[in-house]
Scaffold this active site. Structure first.
Site, short mmCIF file in Angstrom:
data_model
loop_
_atom_site.label_atom_id
_atom_site.label_comp_id
_atom_site.label_asym_id
_atom_site.label_seq_id
_atom_site.Cartn_x
_atom_site.Cartn_y
_atom_site.Cartn_z
N LYS A 1 0.84 -1.20 0.00
CA LYS A 1 0.00 0.00 0.00
C LYS A 1 0.88 1.25 0.00
O LYS A 1 0.62 2.21 -0.73
CB LYS A 1 -0.94 -0.01 1.22
CG LYS A 1 -2.03 -1.07 1.10
CD LYS A 1 -2.81 -1.27 2.39
CE LYS A 1 -3.74 -2.47 2.27
NZ LYS A 1 -4.43 -2.81 3.52
N GLN B 1 -4.29 -1.38 9.71
CA GLN B 1 -4.22 -2.71 9.11
C GLN B 1 -4.84 -3.74 10.07
O GLN B 1 -4.46 -3.82 11.23
CB GLN B 1 -2.74 -3.06 8.80
CG GLN B 1 -2.56 -4.38 8.07
CD GLN B 1 -3.17 -4.38 6.67
OE1 GLN B 1 -3.11 -3.39 5.94
NE2 GLN B 1 -3.78 -5.50 6.29
N ASP C 1 -10.79 3.15 4.51
CA ASP C 1 -11.06 1.72 4.42
C ASP C 1 -12.57 1.45 4.43
O ASP C 1 -13.01 0.36 4.10
CB ASP C 1 -10.41 0.99 5.60
CG ASP C 1 -9.21 0.17 5.17
OD1 ASP C 1 -9.06 -0.08 3.96
OD2 ASP C 1 -8.42 -0.22 6.05
#
Ligand code: NAD
Length: 290
Positions: A59, A103, A126
Site C-alpha cells: 500500500k 491494518q 477503508d
C-alpha cells in the site's frame, strides 16, 4: 478422450490497476502544479504479522508511485487500546492527512471495534467505520465503500459484466469483504445470496450463480463440480500453500467452465489497493474543496 476446453475471459486486475493508477497520478500531478499540497495517508500497523507487513508495504509503495504521501506508524504488539486511540485522535486532527488506515486484524488485546469507530468517518478510507458501513446500506454516496468490494465493482464494470438482475452468490460473510460487498451489489440491483461456514450445502447455491464470488480464505474451496458452465467467477481469497499464493478457487479446473475468472494473484488484490488510492484521493478532494 477429448476434454472440453473453454477459454474464459481473464479479469486482469493488475492491468486495470495500472491504467487507473496512471490516471490518479496525472490528477495528483495537476493538483500539485496548481499549488495544492500532496494527499496524505496514515498507515498504522500493530505487531509483526508477516502477511500484514507485506500488505502494508504494498500500500505504501502504491501511494508513492502516484504521489500520495504515506505516514507509516509501526507499533509494538503490546500497545494499549488507549495509546492507539490517542494516536488516532492526533491523526484525525492533522491537516496533511486525508486518510487513516489501520491494518487488520489487530491483536486481541486491542479493542478493534473501538479503534475503527474512533477514526473520523471523513478520513476512514477503508470504509469500516459504522457510519460508512451505514451509508453503504442506506445507499448514500458520499461515504467510503470498503476497498475490496469497490475494487471488485470497478473490475466487473470495466469488463462490461452486467450485475443488474443477476443471481450473485457470495461465499464468505466477513466484515471486510462479504458483508459490504452484498450491500454494494444490492445497490447495483443484483439478487444476492450470502453463504458462510454454517450454510448447509454451499454447492446448492454456487451452482445456480450467474456470478460467484468467494471470500473465505479456504484454499481451493470452490471446485469444478460446484460451478455451472458460463459462470463469472471472482476469487477474493488469499492463502499460502507450500510457499505459493492461492485463492479460494481451484483456478485451473474451474476456468474450463467459467465465462470469466479472476486470477490469484493479479485479480482482486491489486484492485483493492487501487480502490484505497481512489478513496484517499476522494477524501483529499473533498477536504480541499476540489
Ligand atoms: P473472514 O474470516 O472475516 O471471513 C471469512 C468468511 O468465510 C466467514 O463468513 C466464514 O463463515 C466463511 N467461511 C469460512 N470457511 C468456509 C467454508 N468452508 N464454507 C463456507 N464459508 C466459509 O475473512 P475476510 O477478512 O472476509 O477474508 C476472506 C479472504 O479474503 C481471506 O483469504 C483474505 O486474505 C482475503 N482477502 C483478500 C483481499 C484482496 O484484496 N484480494 C482483501 C481482503 C481479504
Amino acid at each position: 478422450m477429448e476434454e472440453k476446453m473453454n477459454s474464459p475471459l481473464i479479469l486482469n486486475g493488475k492491468e486495470l490497476s495500472k491504467k487507473l493508477r496512471e490516471k490518479l497520478k496525472e490528477e495528483i500531478k495537476d493538483f500539485l502544479s496548481k499549488g495544492y499540497r500532496k494527499p496524505g495517508l496514515a498507515v498504522i500497523l500493530v505487531g509483526n504479522d508477516p502477511a500484514s507487513l507485506i500488505y502494508v508495504k504494498n500500500k505504501i509503495k502504491a501511494c508513492k508511485s502516484i504521489g500520495i504521501e504515506s505516514f507509516f506508524f509501526h507499533l509494538e504488539e503490546n500497545i494499549t487500546t488507549q495509546e492507539l486511540l490517542d494516536l488516532i485522535a492526533e491523526l484525525n486532527n492533522r491537516e496533511d492527512i486525508d486518510g487513516i488506515l489501520v491494518q487488520l486484524p489487530l491483536p486481541k488485546s486491542v479493542n478493534q471495534k473501538e479503534i475503527i469507530s474512533a477514526i473520523l468517518p471523513s478520513k476512514d478510507v477503508d470504509g469500516f467505520h459504522p457510519e460508512n458501513m451505514g451509508k453503504l446500506i442506506a445507499q448514500i454516496e458520499d461515504g467510503f465503500i470498503p476497498c475490496t468490494p469497490l475494487g471488485i465493482d470497478l473490475l466487473m464494470s470495466h469488463y462490461g459484466i452486467e450485475v443488474k438482475g443477476k443471481d450473485v452468490v457470495i461465499v464468505g460473510a466477513g466484515f471486510i469483504v462479504g458483508r459490504p460487498l452484498s450491500s454494494l451489489l444490492l445497490w447495483r440491483n443484483a439478487t444476492v445470496t450470502v453463504c458462510h461456514i454454517y450454510t448447509k450445502d454451499i454447492s446448492k447455491f454456487t451452482r445456480s450463480a450467474d456470478i460467484l464470488i468467494s471470500a473465505t480464505g479456504i484454499p481451493h474451496l470452490i471446485k469444478e463440480d460446484m460451478v455451472s458452465e458460463g459462470t463469472v467467477v471472482i476469487d477474493v481469497g488469499i492463502s499460502k500453500v507450500e510457499g505459493k499464493i492461492v485463492g479460494d478457487v481451484d483456478f485451473e479446473k474451474v476456468k474450463r467452465k467459467a465465462l470469466a475468472i479472476t486470477p490469484v494473484p493479479g485479480g482482486v488484490g491489486p484492485m483493492t489497493v487501487t480502490a484505497l488510492l481512489m478513496n484517499t484521493l476522494k477524501s483529499y478532494k473533498k477536504r480541499n474543496l476540489l
